[in-house]
Design an enzyme around this catalytic site. Structure first.
Site, PDB file in Angstrom:
ATOM      1  N   TYR A  70       0.539  -1.686  -0.468  1.00  0.00           N
ATOM      2  CA  TYR A  70       0.098  -0.119   0.327  1.00  0.00           C
ATOM      3  C   TYR A  70       0.880   1.507   0.132  1.00  0.00           C
ATOM      4  CZ  TYR A  70      -4.002   2.999   1.068  1.00  0.00           C
ATOM      5  OH  TYR A  70      -4.563   4.260   1.576  1.00  0.00           O
TER       6      TYR A  70
HETATM    7  N1  LIG Z   1     -10.422   6.095   4.912  1.00  0.00           N
HETATM    8  C1  LIG Z   1      -8.463   7.208   5.206  1.00  0.00           C
HETATM    9  O1  LIG Z   1      -8.547   7.011   6.092  1.00  0.00           O
HETATM   10  C2  LIG Z   1      -8.168   7.177   3.652  1.00  0.00           C
HETATM   11  C3  LIG Z   1      -6.273   8.084   4.164  1.00  0.00           C
HETATM   12  C4  LIG Z   1      -5.505   7.534   3.110  1.00  0.00           C
HETATM   13  C5  LIG Z   1      -5.840   7.690   2.139  1.00  0.00           C
HETATM   14  N2  LIG Z   1      -7.217   7.181   1.282  1.00  0.00           N
HETATM   15  C6  LIG Z   1      -7.198   6.416  -0.098  1.00  0.00           C
HETATM   16  O2  LIG Z   1      -9.008   7.296  -0.467  1.00  0.00           O
HETATM   17  C7  LIG Z   1      -9.275   6.530  -1.510  1.00  0.00           C
HETATM   18  C8  LIG Z   1     -10.748   5.810  -0.772  1.00  0.00           C
HETATM   19  O3  LIG Z   1     -10.806   4.730   0.241  1.00  0.00           O
HETATM   20  P1  LIG Z   1     -11.851   4.453   1.799  1.00  0.00           P
HETATM   21  O4  LIG Z   1     -10.742   4.921   2.661  1.00  0.00           O
HETATM   22  O5  LIG Z   1     -12.700   5.574   0.872  1.00  0.00           O
HETATM   23  O6  LIG Z   1     -12.080   3.784   1.122  1.00  0.00           O
HETATM   24  P2  LIG Z   1     -13.359   3.053   0.069  1.00  0.00           P
HETATM   25  O7  LIG Z   1     -14.555   3.326   1.009  1.00  0.00           O
HETATM   26  O8  LIG Z   1     -12.959   0.977   0.363  1.00  0.00           O
HETATM   27  O9  LIG Z   1     -12.917   2.539  -1.037  1.00  0.00           O
HETATM   28  C9  LIG Z   1     -12.490   2.199  -2.237  1.00  0.00           C
HETATM   29  C10 LIG Z   1     -13.067   2.461  -3.129  1.00  0.00           C
HETATM   30  O10 LIG Z   1     -12.614   1.368  -4.040  1.00  0.00           O
HETATM   31  C11 LIG Z   1     -13.560   0.662  -5.112  1.00  0.00           C
HETATM   32  N3  LIG Z   1     -13.141  -0.056  -6.077  1.00  0.00           N
HETATM   33  C12 LIG Z   1     -11.493  -0.851  -5.302  1.00  0.00           C
HETATM   34  N4  LIG Z   1     -10.968  -1.763  -6.487  1.00  0.00           N
HETATM   35  C13 LIG Z   1     -11.718  -1.337  -7.480  1.00  0.00           C
HETATM   36  C14 LIG Z   1     -11.640  -1.712  -8.886  1.00  0.00           C
HETATM   37  N5  LIG Z   1     -10.387  -2.124  -9.149  1.00  0.00           N
HETATM   38  N6  LIG Z   1     -11.650  -1.109  -9.702  1.00  0.00           N
HETATM   39  C15 LIG Z   1     -13.102   0.107  -9.531  1.00  0.00           C
HETATM   40  N7  LIG Z   1     -13.139   0.598  -8.215  1.00  0.00           N
HETATM   41  C16 LIG Z   1     -12.518   0.017  -7.508  1.00  0.00           C
HETATM   42  C17 LIG Z   1     -14.292   0.033  -4.276  1.00  0.00           C
HETATM   43  O11 LIG Z   1     -14.998  -0.277  -4.785  1.00  0.00           O
HETATM   44  P3  LIG Z   1     -15.964  -1.103  -5.683  1.00  0.00           P
HETATM   45  O12 LIG Z   1     -15.674  -2.396  -4.398  1.00  0.00           O
HETATM   46  O13 LIG Z   1     -17.265  -1.811  -6.111  1.00  0.00           O
HETATM   47  O14 LIG Z   1     -15.124  -1.762  -6.423  1.00  0.00           O
HETATM   48  C18 LIG Z   1     -14.497   1.666  -3.585  1.00  0.00           C
HETATM   49  O15 LIG Z   1     -15.394   1.882  -3.319  1.00  0.00           O
HETATM   50  C19 LIG Z   1      -7.679   5.114  -1.280  1.00  0.00           C
HETATM   51  O16 LIG Z   1      -7.184   5.412  -2.574  1.00  0.00           O
HETATM   52  C20 LIG Z   1      -7.185   5.039  -0.275  1.00  0.00           C
HETATM   53  O17 LIG Z   1      -6.262   4.362  -0.935  1.00  0.00           O
HETATM   54  C21 LIG Z   1      -8.157   6.231   2.635  1.00  0.00           C
END
Ligand SMILES: NC(=O)c1ccc[n+]([C@@H]2O[C@H](COP(=O)([O-])OP(=O)(O)OC[C@H]3O[C@@H](n4cnc5c(N)ncnc54)[C@H](OP(=O)(O)O)[C@@H]3O)[C@@H](O)[C@H]2O)c1
Length: 262
Positions: free
Chosen positions: A164
């Site tokens: 990651y």
């Molecule tokens: N939450 C935090 O604290 C945090 C901090 C730093 C960075 N981030 C980044 O923010 C972004 C969103 O994360 P989140 O925390 O909101 O997590 P999340 O709710 O798990 O969102 C991830 C999304 O990516 C989609 N996804 C995964 N694999 C995919 C694929 N192969 N094709 C298309 N869509 C795909 C998933 O939908 P499906 O399963 O329907 O495909 C899901 O909607 C990520 O890049 C994460 O690394 C989050």
């Protein structure tokens, strides 16, 4: 240009990958509120449809699309569908991502590859497919979601996922390189690096997530003494998506309450 027009996205088309949950949903809602028609895509079309309903209830326009960013055919087909429906794409938010934790010495190869495929190759494939159209129309705003933990090493007690952290570092370099290559074509490429937010992959209610394990401890380390909230990302995405950021490209905006400044 009048100040209130700087952030106006009326009539523009935005794609948000992974917009059916977590941070993607928040950014999709912000873009819709600023006037954009928002295409929300991920593998599970049903969760994207829920966010479409939310946007429509607020008076906005949106479309749900099943799209797997790791599948080049799915990416090209999805992007062509958007172009045929809306005519153009001004904004792309590469938000989708995945994480798998395991000690670095034991990280299964398939999990490493899955993180690199989704977080890096998926981001690149979307940039490539949408970027072609943006270059043709000499205008585009690409926003890649990286992470504050993509800058450096992370204690295994916090996030034990070498795949990651590596992938998020790569997203930052991809952002800078495309910014340099595409700036002359009117395409800006920037990145938002969130710190720890209480949603999505850090949902406090899901056992094992970082916030579930250590939310209070982390919040106490953050200079502003709290974790990230939904509203903390809206302004950043609107800045990078709009003409307000026309002279800003290749940048990583860290939104972490000051944690990385320590
Ligand atoms: N939450 C935090 O604290 C945090 C901090 C730093 C960075 N981030 C980044 O923010 C972004 C969103 O994360 P989140 O925390 O909101 O997590 P999340 O709710 O798990 O969102 C991830 C999304 O990516 C989609 N996804 C995964 N694999 C995919 C694929 N192969 N094709 C298309 N869509 C795909 C998933 O939908 P499906 O399963 O329907 O495909 C899901 O909607 C990520 O890049 C994460 O690394 C989050």
């Amino acid at each position: 240009m009048a100040l209130n027009q700087l952030f106006d996205l009326t009539g523009q088309t935005a794609i948000v990958t992974g917009g059916g949950s977590g941070l993607g949903r928040v950014m999709a809602l912000a873009l819709a509120e600023a006037g954009a028609n928002v295409v929300i895509c991920s593998r599970r079309k049903e969760i994207c449809e829920e966010v479409v309903k939310e946007i429509e209830t607020l008076g906005g326009q949106a479309l749900a699309l099943a799209l797997d960013v790791t599948d080049p055919e799915s990416v090209v087909q999805g992007v062509e569908k958007v172009v045929s429906q809306f005519g153009k794409i001004e904004i792309l938010v590469n938000n989708c991502g995945t994480v798998f934790e395991a000690p670095a010495a034991e990280m299964p190869l398939e999990q490493w590859q899955s993180m690199l495929n989704t977080n890096v190759t998926g981001t690149f494939l979307m940039c490539q497919a949408v970027g072609k159209h943006m270059i043709n129309s000499e205008y585009g705003k690409i926003i890649n979601i990286s992470s504050s933990i993509g800058f450096k090493g992370t204690d295994p007690e916090a996030v034990d996922s070498v795949g990651y952290t590596t992938s998020k570092g790569a997203v930052m370099t991809l952002t800078k390189d495309l910014a340099v290559k595409w700036g002359r074509h009117g395409v800006n490429v920037n990145s938002i690096a969130p710190g720890v937010f209480t949603t999505g992959m850090n949902n406090p209610e899901i056992p094992g997530t970082l916030v579930n394990k250590a939310g209070d401890f982390i919040a106490a380390q953050v200079p502003v003494r709290r974790l990230g909230r939904d509203s903390d990302l809206a302004g950043a995405v609107l800045y990078f998506a709009s003409t307000a950021s026309d002279y800003c490209t290749g940048q990583i905006l860290v939104i972490d309450g000051g944690l990385g400044a320590k």
